[in-house]
Design an enzyme around this catalytic site. Structure first.
Site, short mmCIF file in Angstrom:
data_model
loop_
_atom_site.label_atom_id
_atom_site.label_comp_id
_atom_site.label_asym_id
_atom_site.label_seq_id
_atom_site.Cartn_x
_atom_site.Cartn_y
_atom_site.Cartn_z
N TYR A 59 39.91 39.83 42.48
CA TYR A 59 38.55 40.27 42.17
C TYR A 59 37.53 39.49 42.98
O TYR A 59 37.82 38.42 43.52
CB TYR A 59 38.25 40.15 40.66
CG TYR A 59 38.00 38.75 40.17
CD1 TYR A 59 36.71 38.23 40.11
CD2 TYR A 59 39.04 37.93 39.74
CE1 TYR A 59 36.46 36.95 39.65
CE2 TYR A 59 38.81 36.65 39.28
CZ TYR A 59 37.51 36.16 39.23
OH TYR A 59 37.28 34.90 38.79
N CYS A 60 36.35 40.09 43.08
CA CYS A 60 35.22 39.45 43.75
C CYS A 60 33.98 39.72 42.90
O CYS A 60 34.11 39.96 41.70
CB CYS A 60 35.07 39.99 45.18
SG CYS A 60 34.73 41.77 45.25
N GLY A 61 32.81 39.72 43.50
CA GLY A 61 31.60 39.95 42.73
C GLY A 61 31.45 41.38 42.24
O GLY A 61 31.14 41.62 41.08
#
Length: 96
Positions: A59-61
């Site tokens: 995941y990221c932002g």
């Protein structure tokens, strides 16, 4: 998000990779996540996930970097890679 919450509740064997930058990670992360920024993913992944059959959630932002990271991991031979749609922002929103 709902699936990840189920997996965490079930205590599934899962490596959660946060591919955001360290400063973003320090401001909050999903419980149990390991910070491995997108820029060094290919160089460091073997030290974090040695077994390519190990399920990995990235995941990221917001979901863009993690989608690219998941694709890269699949090309590298990782067999069970998932990208968190909506990223950390949607995760945080789901907690309120």
């Amino acid at each position: 998000i709902a699936t990840l919450k189920e997996w965490l509740t079930e205590r599934r064997s899962l490596v959660i990779l946060d591919v955001r930058e360290p400063m973003e990670y320090q401001n909050g992360s999903i419980p149990g996540a390991i910070n491995l920024p997108r820029g060094i993913l290919e160089l460091e992944i073997d030290s974090v996930v040695a077994i390519q059959e190990q399920p990995v959630l990235v995941y990221c932002g917001g979901g863009s970097r993690s989608a690219l990271a998941a694709q890269t991991l699949q090309v590298m031979g990782y067999q069970s890679v998932h990208s968190l749609s909506g990223g950390f922002r949607e995760w945080q929103a789901s907690l309120s």
